[in-house]
Enzyme design. Structure first.
Site, PDB file in Angstrom:
ATOM      1  N   ASP A   1       0.860  -1.183   0.000  1.00  0.00           N
ATOM      2  CA  ASP A   1       0.000   0.000   0.000  1.00  0.00           C
ATOM      3  C   ASP A   1       0.895   1.232   0.000  1.00  0.00           C
ATOM      4  O   ASP A   1       1.731   1.399   0.883  1.00  0.00           O
ATOM      5  CB  ASP A   1      -0.911  -0.050   1.234  1.00  0.00           C
ATOM      6  CG  ASP A   1      -2.077   0.916   1.132  1.00  0.00           C
ATOM      7  OD1 ASP A   1      -1.922   1.982   0.506  1.00  0.00           O
ATOM      8  OD2 ASP A   1      -3.146   0.610   1.704  1.00  0.00           O
TER       9      ASP A   1
ATOM     10  N   HIS B   1      -7.322  10.652   5.823  1.00  0.00           N
ATOM     11  CA  HIS B   1      -8.719  10.258   6.010  1.00  0.00           C
ATOM     12  C   HIS B   1      -9.471  11.488   6.504  1.00  0.00           C
ATOM     13  O   HIS B   1      -9.363  11.868   7.651  1.00  0.00           O
ATOM     14  CB  HIS B   1      -8.803   9.120   7.042  1.00  0.00           C
ATOM     15  CG  HIS B   1     -10.146   8.447   7.068  1.00  0.00           C
ATOM     16  ND1 HIS B   1     -11.338   9.144   6.957  1.00  0.00           N
ATOM     17  CD2 HIS B   1     -10.499   7.146   7.175  1.00  0.00           C
ATOM     18  CE1 HIS B   1     -12.342   8.290   7.004  1.00  0.00           C
ATOM     19  NE2 HIS B   1     -11.860   7.072   7.131  1.00  0.00           N
TER      20      HIS B   1
ATOM     21  N   GLU C   1     -10.965   1.127  -1.506  1.00  0.00           N
ATOM     22  CA  GLU C   1     -10.049   0.028  -1.221  1.00  0.00           C
ATOM     23  C   GLU C   1     -10.732  -1.226  -0.703  1.00  0.00           C
ATOM     24  O   GLU C   1     -10.812  -1.443   0.494  1.00  0.00           O
ATOM     25  CB  GLU C   1      -8.931   0.464  -0.276  1.00  0.00           C
ATOM     26  CG  GLU C   1      -9.339   1.214   0.963  1.00  0.00           C
ATOM     27  CD  GLU C   1      -8.090   1.635   1.771  1.00  0.00           C
ATOM     28  OE1 GLU C   1      -7.177   0.823   1.928  1.00  0.00           O
ATOM     29  OE2 GLU C   1      -8.050   2.792   2.233  1.00  0.00           O
TER      30      GLU C   1
ATOM     31  N   GLU D   1      -6.439  -0.894  -4.339  1.00  0.00           N
ATOM     32  CA  GLU D   1      -6.896   0.461  -4.017  1.00  0.00           C
ATOM     33  C   GLU D   1      -6.521   1.440  -5.122  1.00  0.00           C
ATOM     34  O   GLU D   1      -5.415   1.389  -5.671  1.00  0.00           O
ATOM     35  CB  GLU D   1      -6.241   0.924  -2.707  1.00  0.00           C
ATOM     36  CG  GLU D   1      -6.643   2.332  -2.277  1.00  0.00           C
ATOM     37  CD  GLU D   1      -6.074   2.726  -0.917  1.00  0.00           C
ATOM     38  OE1 GLU D   1      -5.039   2.163  -0.519  1.00  0.00           O
ATOM     39  OE2 GLU D   1      -6.670   3.611  -0.267  1.00  0.00           O
TER      40      GLU D   1
ATOM     41  N   ASP E   1      -3.378   7.491  -3.085  1.00  0.00           N
ATOM     42  CA  ASP E   1      -3.287   6.329  -2.205  1.00  0.00           C
ATOM     43  C   ASP E   1      -3.648   5.121  -3.067  1.00  0.00           C
ATOM     44  O   ASP E   1      -4.735   5.076  -3.646  1.00  0.00           O
ATOM     45  CB  ASP E   1      -4.296   6.559  -1.055  1.00  0.00           C
ATOM     46  CG  ASP E   1      -4.267   5.510   0.022  1.00  0.00           C
ATOM     47  OD1 ASP E   1      -3.442   4.598  -0.030  1.00  0.00           O
ATOM     48  OD2 ASP E   1      -5.111   5.630   0.954  1.00  0.00           O
TER      49      ASP E   1
ATOM     50  N   HIS F   1     -11.998   5.997   1.928  1.00  0.00           N
ATOM     51  CA  HIS F   1     -12.044   7.252   2.701  1.00  0.00           C
ATOM     52  C   HIS F   1     -11.868   8.466   1.805  1.00  0.00           C
ATOM     53  O   HIS F   1     -11.196   8.395   0.774  1.00  0.00           O
ATOM     54  CB  HIS F   1     -10.933   7.233   3.749  1.00  0.00           C
ATOM     55  CG  HIS F   1      -9.591   6.810   3.201  1.00  0.00           C
ATOM     56  ND1 HIS F   1      -8.635   7.700   2.817  1.00  0.00           N
ATOM     57  CD2 HIS F   1      -9.076   5.577   2.939  1.00  0.00           C
ATOM     58  CE1 HIS F   1      -7.579   7.042   2.368  1.00  0.00           C
ATOM     59  NE2 HIS F   1      -7.820   5.754   2.415  1.00  0.00           N
TER      60      HIS F   1
END
Ligand code: MN
Ligand code: MN
Length: 295
Positions: A86, A165, A190, A280, A97, A157
């Site tokens: 990640d 977030h 994600e 993600e 992200d 998020h």
């Protein structure tokens, strides 16, 4: 509407993140050191003109998220494991992200595919005004259709400048309580899939921390952390490079944690020990336009 200048920065962060993610996939081999893998990814982000938005997470098998190697970590990629990578990149605080899963055991391919297809389905339904549980439904249906379970207590998020977030959660299942509708902004989607029960729990290990907000001016260490990371996550491995030693970095973190001055992210493991896969992407919604920044 999001200004063109800001969109440019999100796109730059996104293209660095996706490029580094693809490169990282090819580095995952049994016996590779987690420290080396992580540091290769983080240096590549900086080489390409970004900054890591959080320590690279490498989560293996039943570990779902929030593990980053400790300094001097001897762990290696185990044979036939399920490895989630990640990656977060920011350009001037604008974050992309993105995550992927690698396995060298073909038996686990269906588990990987279920989360990957779930992400594709989610991206198809996303748009301005769409309730977040529709996105969750697309994810859940896609994962269950392939015989696995979504992890219900992990979510996508909303993202804001220097904030990973920023308040809106995007469920990985059809959560009827999640009524929020997507508006102009940036969101990380994600899906996590598992062959276990579909929940994560905290483990006792903490590898990642973040500040809760701007510190009082007289606190030197917090001030230094704030200048570098704001509220973005960081880890002992990073601090041990700027503080005199690993010991002093470790002492400082322990003290800050004890006094509740920093937020901690315990390593999350699947509650029944199931294997976990994750994919993600970050999307930017701007009026009618939906751009996936990390393709
Ligand atoms: Mn992520
Ligand atoms: Mn995320």
């Amino acid at each position: 509407m999001i200004s063109e200048e800001v969109v440019e920065k999100y796109l730059k962060a996104g293209s660095i993140a996706s490029r580094v993610r693809r490169e990282a996939e090819s580095l995952v081999k049994p016996g590779v050191s987690l420290v080396e893998l992580t540091e290769a990814i983080e240096s590549r982000i900086m080489e390409l003109g970004g900054q890591p938005a959080f320590p690279v997470n490498i989560s293996i098998n039943d570990v779902a998220a929030h593990y980053t190697p400790m300094p001097g970590d001897q762990s290696m990629i185990p044979d036939s494991s399920v490895v989630k990578i990640d990656i977060g990149v920011h350009v001037d605080g604008y974050i992309a992200d993105t995550a992927t899963t690698v396995t060298l055991n073909p038996a686990y391919e269906p588990l990987l595919e279920s989360a990957e297809k779930a992400l594709e389905s989610a991206l198809k339904v996303i748009g301005n005004g769409v309730p977040v549980n529709y996105v969750g439904k697309a994810i859940e249906d896609s994962i269950r259709m392939r015989g696995f379970k979504p992890i219900r207590n992990l979510t996508g998020h909303s993202i804001d400048r220097f904030i990973i977030h920023s308040g809106v959660s995007i469920p990985n299942y059809n959560d009827y309580r999640a009524k929020h509708k997507l508006v102009d902004g940036v969101y990380a989607i994600e899906p996590f899939a598992t062959n276990g029960e579909g929940l994560v729990k905290d483990s006792p290990t903490i590898a990642i921390y973040s500040l809760r907000g701007a510190p009082r001016p007289r606190d030197e260490l917090l001030k230094k952390l704030w200048e570098t990371y704001k509220t973005l996550p960081f880890c002992l491995r990073w601090l041990s490079k700027t503080l005199e030693s690993i010991d002093s970095a470790q002492r400082a973190l322990k003290e800050l944690t004890t006094h509740g001055r920093i937020h901690t992210y315990p390593v999350l493991v699947e509650a029944s020990g199931g294997l976990v896969s994750q994919y993600e992407h970050t999307v930017l919604i701007n009026g009618r336009e939906v751009i996936t920044t990390t393709i």
